[in-house]
Design an enzyme around this catalytic site. Structure first.
Site, short mmCIF file in Angstrom:
data_model
loop_
_atom_site.label_atom_id
_atom_site.label_comp_id
_atom_site.label_asym_id
_atom_site.label_seq_id
_atom_site.Cartn_x
_atom_site.Cartn_y
_atom_site.Cartn_z
N HIS A 96 -0.80 -2.45 -4.55
CA HIS A 96 -0.21 -3.39 -5.52
C HIS A 96 -0.13 -2.81 -6.94
O HIS A 96 -0.43 -3.50 -7.92
CB HIS A 96 -1.02 -4.69 -5.53
CG HIS A 96 -0.84 -5.53 -4.31
ND1 HIS A 96 0.27 -5.45 -3.49
CD2 HIS A 96 -1.63 -6.50 -3.76
CE1 HIS A 96 0.15 -6.33 -2.49
NE2 HIS A 96 -0.99 -6.97 -2.63
N ARG A 111 0.81 -1.22 0.00
CA ARG A 111 0.00 0.00 0.00
C ARG A 111 0.84 1.26 0.00
O ARG A 111 1.89 1.32 0.65
CB ARG A 111 -0.92 0.00 1.23
CG ARG A 111 -2.03 -1.03 1.14
CD ARG A 111 -2.69 -1.30 2.49
NE ARG A 111 -3.81 -2.23 2.34
CZ ARG A 111 -3.69 -3.55 2.23
NH1 ARG A 111 -2.49 -4.11 2.26
NH2 ARG A 111 -4.75 -4.32 2.09
N HIS A 150 2.96 -12.85 -5.48
CA HIS A 150 1.82 -12.96 -4.57
C HIS A 150 1.22 -14.37 -4.57
O HIS A 150 0.00 -14.53 -4.53
CB HIS A 150 0.76 -11.92 -4.95
CG HIS A 150 -0.07 -11.45 -3.81
ND1 HIS A 150 -0.86 -12.29 -3.05
CD2 HIS A 150 -0.25 -10.21 -3.28
CE1 HIS A 150 -1.48 -11.59 -2.13
NE2 HIS A 150 -1.12 -10.32 -2.24
N SER A 151 2.07 -15.40 -4.61
CA SER A 151 1.55 -16.77 -4.55
C SER A 151 0.94 -17.06 -3.18
O SER A 151 1.47 -16.66 -2.15
CB SER A 151 2.67 -17.77 -4.82
OG SER A 151 3.00 -17.76 -6.19
N TYR A 152 -0.19 -17.77 -3.22
CA TYR A 152 -0.83 -18.28 -2.01
C TYR A 152 -0.50 -19.76 -1.91
O TYR A 152 -0.84 -20.54 -2.81
CB TYR A 152 -2.35 -18.14 -2.10
CG TYR A 152 -2.91 -16.75 -2.03
CD1 TYR A 152 -3.68 -16.35 -0.93
CD2 TYR A 152 -2.73 -15.84 -3.07
CE1 TYR A 152 -4.25 -15.09 -0.88
CE2 TYR A 152 -3.29 -14.58 -3.01
CZ TYR A 152 -4.05 -14.20 -1.92
OH TYR A 152 -4.61 -12.95 -1.87
N GLN A 192 5.86 -9.57 3.75
CA GLN A 192 4.46 -9.46 4.15
C GLN A 192 3.94 -10.88 4.36
O GLN A 192 3.86 -11.66 3.42
CB GLN A 192 3.65 -8.76 3.06
CG GLN A 192 2.21 -8.43 3.48
CD GLN A 192 2.11 -7.12 4.25
OE1 GLN A 192 3.11 -6.42 4.43
NE2 GLN A 192 0.93 -6.79 4.71
N GLU A 243 5.28 -12.55 0.97
CA GLU A 243 5.62 -11.59 -0.08
C GLU A 243 6.87 -10.83 0.33
O GLU A 243 6.81 -9.88 1.11
CB GLU A 243 4.46 -10.62 -0.30
CG GLU A 243 3.13 -11.28 -0.62
CD GLU A 243 1.95 -10.37 -0.27
OE1 GLU A 243 1.86 -9.27 -0.85
OE2 GLU A 243 1.13 -10.76 0.58
#
Length: 342
Positions: A107, A82, A176-178, A279, A307
Protein backbone atom coordinates in the site's frame (compact mmCIF):
# COMPACT_ATOMS: atom_id res chain seq x y z
CA UNK A 1 -28.09 17.69 -6.07
CA UNK A 2 -25.59 17.38 -3.24
CA UNK A 3 -24.59 19.96 -0.67
CA UNK A 4 -21.02 20.31 0.64
CA UNK A 5 -19.97 21.72 4.01
CA UNK A 6 -16.46 21.99 5.46
CA UNK A 7 -15.21 22.07 9.04
CA UNK A 8 -12.00 21.54 11.02
CA UNK A 9 -11.53 17.86 11.92
CA UNK A 10 -8.32 18.18 13.92
CA UNK A 11 -4.74 19.44 14.11
CA UNK A 12 -1.72 17.35 13.19
CA UNK A 13 0.95 17.15 15.92
CA UNK A 14 4.07 19.37 15.83
CA UNK A 15 2.39 22.02 13.67
CA UNK A 16 1.86 19.55 10.83
CA UNK A 17 -1.25 21.37 9.63
CA UNK A 18 -5.02 21.42 9.93
CA UNK A 19 -7.09 18.45 8.82
CA UNK A 20 -10.47 19.44 7.40
CA UNK A 21 -13.67 17.42 7.09
CA UNK A 22 -15.97 17.73 4.09
CA UNK A 23 -19.55 16.55 4.42
CA UNK A 24 -21.30 15.63 1.18
CA UNK A 25 -25.06 15.21 1.49
CA UNK A 26 -27.78 14.16 -0.95
CA UNK A 27 -31.32 13.04 -0.20
CA UNK A 28 -30.04 9.43 0.00
CA UNK A 29 -26.47 9.57 1.33
CA UNK A 30 -24.25 11.48 3.71
CA UNK A 31 -20.50 11.09 3.38
CA UNK A 32 -17.72 12.59 5.53
CA UNK A 33 -14.24 12.80 4.00
CA UNK A 34 -11.12 14.29 5.60
CA UNK A 35 -8.05 15.81 3.96
CA UNK A 36 -5.73 13.39 5.82
CA UNK A 37 -5.34 10.51 3.36
CA UNK A 38 -8.53 11.56 1.47
CA UNK A 39 -10.19 9.32 4.06
CA UNK A 40 -13.89 8.47 4.16
CA UNK A 41 -14.69 8.66 7.88
CA UNK A 42 -18.48 8.15 7.76
CA UNK A 43 -21.08 7.11 5.21
CA UNK A 44 -24.73 7.17 6.24
CA UNK A 45 -27.24 5.14 4.23
CA UNK A 46 -30.93 4.59 4.90
CA UNK A 47 -32.41 1.12 5.35
CA UNK A 48 -35.77 0.03 3.92
CA UNK A 49 -37.54 1.71 6.87
CA UNK A 50 -35.78 4.99 6.08
CA UNK A 51 -33.46 4.78 9.12
CA UNK A 52 -29.93 5.99 8.45
CA UNK A 53 -26.87 4.12 9.71
CA UNK A 54 -23.16 4.71 9.26
CA UNK A 55 -21.87 1.76 7.20
CA UNK A 56 -18.08 2.34 7.20
CA UNK A 57 -15.58 1.44 9.92
CA UNK A 58 -13.44 4.26 11.31
CA UNK A 59 -12.87 6.80 14.06
CA UNK A 60 -14.68 9.87 15.35
CA UNK A 61 -11.44 11.80 15.93
CA UNK A 62 -8.20 12.44 14.06
CA UNK A 63 -6.11 10.64 16.69
CA UNK A 64 -7.67 7.35 15.60
CA UNK A 65 -6.35 7.78 12.08
CA UNK A 66 -2.86 8.76 13.24
CA UNK A 67 -2.35 5.54 15.21
CA UNK A 68 -1.38 2.22 13.64
CA UNK A 69 -4.62 1.12 11.96
CA UNK A 70 -5.61 -0.88 8.88
CA UNK A 71 -6.11 1.93 6.32
CA UNK A 72 -9.76 2.58 7.30
CA UNK A 73 -11.40 4.59 4.50
CA UNK A 74 -8.14 5.91 3.04
CA UNK A 75 -6.85 6.45 -0.47
CA UNK A 76 -3.93 4.09 -1.15
CA UNK A 77 -0.92 4.93 -3.32
CA UNK A 78 1.43 5.29 -5.07
CA UNK A 79 0.75 1.56 -5.58
CA UNK A 80 -2.08 -0.24 -3.80
CA UNK A 81 -1.58 -3.82 -2.64
CA UNK A 82 1.72 -5.72 -2.52
CA UNK A 83 4.93 -5.43 -4.51
CA UNK A 84 7.05 -8.56 -4.12
CA UNK A 85 10.13 -7.96 -1.96
CA UNK A 86 9.62 -4.22 -2.53
CA UNK A 87 11.66 -4.29 -5.75
CA UNK A 88 10.91 -3.74 -9.42
CA UNK A 89 12.64 -2.64 -12.62
CA UNK A 90 11.64 0.19 -14.94
CA UNK A 91 13.51 0.49 -18.24
CA UNK A 92 16.36 -1.63 -16.86
CA UNK A 93 16.84 0.30 -13.62
CA UNK A 94 16.06 -1.43 -10.32
CA UNK A 95 14.13 0.36 -7.59
CA UNK A 96 13.87 -0.59 -3.92
CA UNK A 97 10.87 0.35 -1.80
CA UNK A 98 10.34 0.37 1.95
CA UNK A 99 9.46 -3.10 3.24
CA UNK A 100 6.49 -2.51 5.54
CA UNK A 101 4.80 -5.93 5.42
CA UNK A 102 7.58 -8.49 5.50
CA UNK A 103 8.93 -9.43 3.02
CA UNK A 104 6.98 -7.09 0.71
CA UNK A 105 6.02 -3.46 0.23
CA UNK A 106 2.33 -2.88 0.94
CA UNK A 107 0.00 0.00 0.00
CA UNK A 108 2.66 2.53 -1.00
CA UNK A 109 5.13 1.93 1.83
CA UNK A 110 5.72 3.28 5.33
CA UNK A 111 4.21 6.68 4.56
CA UNK A 112 1.84 6.10 1.69
CA UNK A 113 -0.83 8.42 0.32
CA UNK A 114 -3.02 7.46 3.30
CA UNK A 115 -0.59 9.15 5.73
CA UNK A 116 -0.24 12.60 4.16
CA UNK A 117 -2.24 15.83 4.15
CA UNK A 118 -3.90 16.62 0.82
CA UNK A 119 -4.94 20.02 -0.55
CA UNK A 120 -8.74 20.28 -0.85
CA UNK A 121 -10.92 22.16 -3.33
CA UNK A 122 -14.69 22.29 -2.82
CA UNK A 123 -16.85 21.50 -5.86
CA UNK A 124 -20.59 22.07 -6.29
CA UNK A 125 -21.38 18.40 -5.55
CA UNK A 126 -18.17 17.11 -3.97
CA UNK A 127 -14.54 17.73 -3.13
CA UNK A 128 -11.27 17.33 -4.99
CA UNK A 129 -7.99 16.59 -3.20
CA UNK A 130 -4.57 17.04 -4.79
CA UNK A 131 -0.93 16.54 -3.91
CA UNK A 132 2.47 16.20 -5.52
CA UNK A 133 4.32 13.03 -4.59
CA UNK A 134 8.01 13.99 -4.85
CA UNK A 135 10.58 12.05 -6.87
CA UNK A 136 11.89 9.21 -4.69
CA UNK A 137 9.00 9.24 -2.21
CA UNK A 138 8.99 5.78 -0.56
CA UNK A 139 11.51 4.75 -3.24
CA UNK A 140 9.28 5.37 -6.28
CA UNK A 141 10.76 7.07 -9.37
CA UNK A 142 9.67 10.48 -10.60
CA UNK A 143 7.37 13.19 -9.37
CA UNK A 144 3.67 12.30 -9.46
CA UNK A 145 0.85 14.83 -9.51
CA UNK A 146 -2.34 13.27 -8.14
CA UNK A 147 -5.99 14.35 -7.99
CA UNK A 148 -8.69 12.40 -6.14
CA UNK A 149 -12.26 13.63 -6.62
CA UNK A 150 -15.28 12.52 -4.61
CA UNK A 151 -18.71 13.49 -5.93
CA UNK A 152 -22.19 12.59 -4.76
CA UNK A 153 -25.09 11.94 -7.12
CA UNK A 154 -28.24 10.72 -5.34
CA UNK A 155 -27.37 7.30 -3.93
CA UNK A 156 -24.03 7.11 -5.70
CA UNK A 157 -20.59 8.06 -4.41
CA UNK A 158 -18.20 8.49 -7.33
CA UNK A 159 -14.42 8.41 -6.83
CA UNK A 160 -12.15 9.55 -9.66
CA UNK A 161 -8.36 9.19 -9.58
CA UNK A 162 -6.06 11.09 -11.94
CA UNK A 163 -2.28 11.25 -12.04
CA UNK A 164 0.58 12.55 -14.20
CA UNK A 165 4.21 11.46 -13.89
CA UNK A 166 7.53 13.17 -14.64
CA UNK A 167 9.13 9.78 -15.33
CA UNK A 168 7.91 6.21 -15.73
CA UNK A 169 6.49 4.87 -12.47
CA UNK A 170 3.96 2.25 -11.41
CA UNK A 171 0.65 3.77 -10.28
CA UNK A 172 -2.34 1.94 -8.81
CA UNK A 173 -4.76 3.97 -6.67
CA UNK A 174 -7.71 2.71 -4.65
CA UNK A 175 -9.90 3.44 -1.64
CA UNK A 176 -9.67 1.15 1.40
CA UNK A 177 -13.09 1.66 3.00
CA UNK A 178 -14.35 -1.16 5.20
CA UNK A 179 -18.12 -1.58 4.86
CA UNK A 180 -20.69 -3.24 7.09
CA UNK A 181 -24.17 -2.75 5.66
CA UNK A 182 -25.76 -3.68 9.01
CA UNK A 183 -24.05 -0.62 10.51
CA UNK A 184 -20.43 -0.01 11.46
CA UNK A 185 -20.82 -1.30 15.05
CA UNK A 186 -22.25 -4.67 13.96
CA UNK A 187 -20.02 -7.58 15.01
CA UNK A 188 -19.66 -9.34 11.64
CA UNK A 189 -20.59 -9.46 7.96
CA UNK A 190 -21.67 -13.12 7.94
CA UNK A 191 -25.23 -12.30 6.84
CA UNK A 192 -24.12 -10.26 3.80
CA UNK A 193 -24.82 -11.72 0.35
CA UNK A 194 -21.91 -11.14 -2.01
CA UNK A 195 -21.65 -11.31 -5.81
CA UNK A 196 -18.45 -10.58 -7.76
CA UNK A 197 -18.46 -10.45 -11.56
CA UNK A 198 -15.26 -12.43 -12.16
CA UNK A 199 -14.55 -15.68 -14.03
CA UNK A 200 -10.94 -15.76 -12.81
CA UNK A 201 -8.91 -14.81 -9.75
CA UNK A 202 -5.24 -14.65 -8.75
CA UNK A 203 -3.93 -17.43 -6.48
CA UNK A 204 -1.30 -16.14 -4.03
CA UNK A 205 1.73 -17.49 -2.17
CA UNK A 206 2.08 -17.52 1.61
CA UNK A 207 3.06 -13.80 1.61
CA UNK A 208 -0.07 -12.93 -0.46
CA UNK A 209 1.88 -12.21 -3.66
CA UNK A 210 0.19 -13.54 -6.83
CA UNK A 211 1.89 -16.65 -8.20
CA UNK A 212 1.38 -15.44 -11.78
CA UNK A 213 -1.40 -17.92 -12.49
CA UNK A 214 -4.81 -16.60 -13.56
CA UNK A 215 -7.12 -19.33 -12.26
CA UNK A 216 -10.76 -20.02 -13.14
CA UNK A 217 -13.21 -19.57 -10.26
CA UNK A 218 -15.41 -22.40 -11.56
CA UNK A 219 -15.82 -25.11 -8.92
CA UNK A 220 -13.84 -23.21 -6.26
CA UNK A 221 -14.60 -21.08 -3.20
CA UNK A 222 -13.83 -18.07 -5.40
CA UNK A 223 -16.88 -18.54 -7.61
CA UNK A 224 -18.96 -15.59 -6.43
CA UNK A 225 -20.74 -15.00 -9.74
CA UNK A 226 -24.03 -15.93 -8.07
CA UNK A 227 -24.86 -14.48 -4.62
CA UNK A 228 -23.41 -16.34 -1.63
CA UNK A 229 -24.11 -15.72 2.04
CA UNK A 230 -20.66 -14.88 3.31
CA UNK A 231 -20.57 -16.59 6.72
CA UNK A 232 -22.00 -19.86 5.42
CA UNK A 233 -19.75 -19.77 2.35
CA UNK A 234 -16.59 -19.32 4.45
CA UNK A 235 -17.71 -22.19 6.68
CA UNK A 236 -18.59 -24.50 3.78
CA UNK A 237 -15.17 -24.00 2.19
CA UNK A 238 -13.22 -23.85 5.51
CA UNK A 239 -11.86 -20.43 4.60
CA UNK A 240 -10.28 -17.91 6.97
CA UNK A 241 -11.68 -15.19 4.73
CA UNK A 242 -10.95 -13.54 1.40
CA UNK A 243 -7.95 -11.35 0.59
CA UNK A 244 -7.68 -11.93 -3.14
CA UNK A 245 -7.77 -10.12 -6.45
CA UNK A 246 -10.70 -11.00 -8.66
CA UNK A 247 -10.12 -10.40 -12.38
CA UNK A 248 -13.06 -8.43 -13.71
CA UNK A 249 -14.66 -9.12 -17.06
CA UNK A 250 -15.07 -5.52 -18.17
CA UNK A 251 -13.07 -3.29 -20.50
CA UNK A 252 -11.49 0.06 -19.60
CA UNK A 253 -14.99 1.54 -19.69
CA UNK A 254 -17.35 1.50 -16.70
CA UNK A 255 -18.31 -2.09 -15.85
CA UNK A 256 -20.08 -3.98 -13.08
CA UNK A 257 -17.76 -5.23 -10.36
CA UNK A 258 -19.67 -6.44 -7.30
CA UNK A 259 -22.96 -6.40 -5.41
CA UNK A 260 -23.46 -6.83 -1.67
CA UNK A 261 -26.94 -7.19 -0.16
CA UNK A 262 -27.81 -7.11 3.53
CA UNK A 263 -31.26 -8.71 3.65
CA UNK A 264 -32.16 -7.69 7.21
CA UNK A 265 -31.79 -3.94 6.54
CA UNK A 266 -32.44 -4.09 2.81
CA UNK A 267 -29.26 -2.14 2.07
CA UNK A 268 -27.51 -2.87 -1.23
CA UNK A 269 -24.07 -1.74 -2.38
CA UNK A 270 -23.20 -2.10 -6.06
CA UNK A 271 -19.70 -1.29 -7.27
CA UNK A 272 -18.80 -0.30 -10.82
CA UNK A 273 -15.30 0.57 -12.01
CA UNK A 274 -12.97 1.17 -14.95
CA UNK A 275 -10.28 -0.98 -13.28
CA UNK A 276 -9.37 -4.56 -14.31
CA UNK A 277 -9.49 -6.00 -10.79
CA UNK A 278 -10.92 -5.81 -7.30
CA UNK A 279 -9.37 -6.95 -4.03
CA UNK A 280 -12.13 -8.54 -1.98
CA UNK A 281 -10.98 -8.45 1.64
CA UNK A 282 -13.07 -9.63 4.58
CA UNK A 283 -11.21 -7.96 7.45
CA UNK A 284 -9.23 -11.09 8.35
CA UNK A 285 -6.59 -9.08 10.24
CA UNK A 286 -9.07 -7.10 12.35
CA UNK A 287 -8.77 -8.32 15.95
CA UNK A 288 -11.06 -6.19 18.11
CA UNK A 289 -8.28 -4.10 19.68
CA UNK A 290 -9.15 -0.80 17.95
CA UNK A 291 -11.85 1.39 19.43
CA UNK A 292 -13.96 2.90 16.67
CA UNK A 293 -16.91 5.26 16.41
CA UNK A 294 -19.46 5.20 19.25
CA UNK A 295 -17.32 2.74 21.21
CA UNK A 296 -17.49 0.09 18.48
CA UNK A 297 -14.77 -2.55 18.44
CA UNK A 298 -13.87 -4.15 15.15
CA UNK A 299 -13.31 -7.90 15.46
CA UNK A 300 -12.29 -10.21 12.61
CA UNK A 301 -14.79 -10.18 9.71
CA UNK A 302 -16.58 -7.05 10.97
CA UNK A 303 -16.12 -5.24 7.66
CA UNK A 304 -15.39 -5.95 3.99
CA UNK A 305 -13.40 -4.03 1.39
CA UNK A 306 -13.90 -3.93 -2.36
CA UNK A 307 -10.66 -2.28 -3.46
CA UNK A 308 -10.90 -1.64 -7.20
CA UNK A 309 -7.40 -1.84 -8.63
CA UNK A 310 -4.92 -3.06 -11.16
CA UNK A 311 -3.75 -6.57 -10.36
CA UNK A 312 -1.30 -6.84 -7.44
CA UNK A 313 2.45 -6.93 -8.19
CA UNK A 314 1.69 -6.12 -11.85
CA UNK A 315 5.00 -4.25 -12.07
CA UNK A 316 6.77 -7.62 -11.69
CA UNK A 317 4.30 -9.71 -13.71
CA UNK A 318 4.61 -9.11 -17.46
CA UNK A 319 1.36 -10.97 -18.23
CA UNK A 320 -0.73 -8.76 -15.92
CA UNK A 321 -2.37 -5.52 -17.14
CA UNK A 322 0.24 -2.74 -17.53
CA UNK A 323 0.75 -0.59 -14.44
CA UNK A 324 3.43 1.87 -15.60
CA UNK A 325 2.49 5.50 -16.15
CA UNK A 326 4.85 7.38 -18.46
CA UNK A 327 5.39 11.12 -18.99
CA UNK A 328 2.74 12.60 -21.27
CA UNK A 329 0.17 9.97 -20.30
CA UNK A 330 -2.64 10.41 -17.79
CA UNK A 331 -3.76 7.86 -15.24
CA UNK A 332 -7.55 8.20 -15.07
CA UNK A 333 -9.78 5.68 -13.29
CA UNK A 334 -13.21 5.93 -11.69
CA UNK A 335 -15.13 3.77 -9.22
CA UNK A 336 -18.84 4.13 -8.46
CA UNK A 337 -20.32 3.02 -5.11
CA UNK A 338 -24.09 2.85 -5.62
CA UNK A 339 -26.35 2.43 -2.58
CA UNK A 340 -30.00 1.39 -2.67
CA UNK A 341 -32.52 -0.76 -0.79
CA UNK A 342 -34.11 -4.03 -1.89
Amino acid sequence: MASVTRAVFGELPSGGGTVEKFQLQSDLLRVDIISWGCTITALEVKDRQGRASDVVLGFAELEGYLQKQPYFGAVIGRVANRIAKGTFKVDGKEYHLAINKEPNSLHGGVRGFDKVLWTPRVLSNGVQFSRISPDGEEGYPGELKVWVTYTLDGGELIVNYRAQASQATPVNLTNHSYFNLAGQASPNINDHEVTIEADTYLPVDETLIPTGEVAPVQGTAFDLRKPVELGKHLQDFHLNGFDHNFCLKGSKEKHFCARVHHAASGRVLEVYTTQPGVQFYTGNFLDGTLKGKNGAVYPKHSGFCLETQNWPDAVNQPRFPPVLLRPGEEYDHTTWFKFSVA
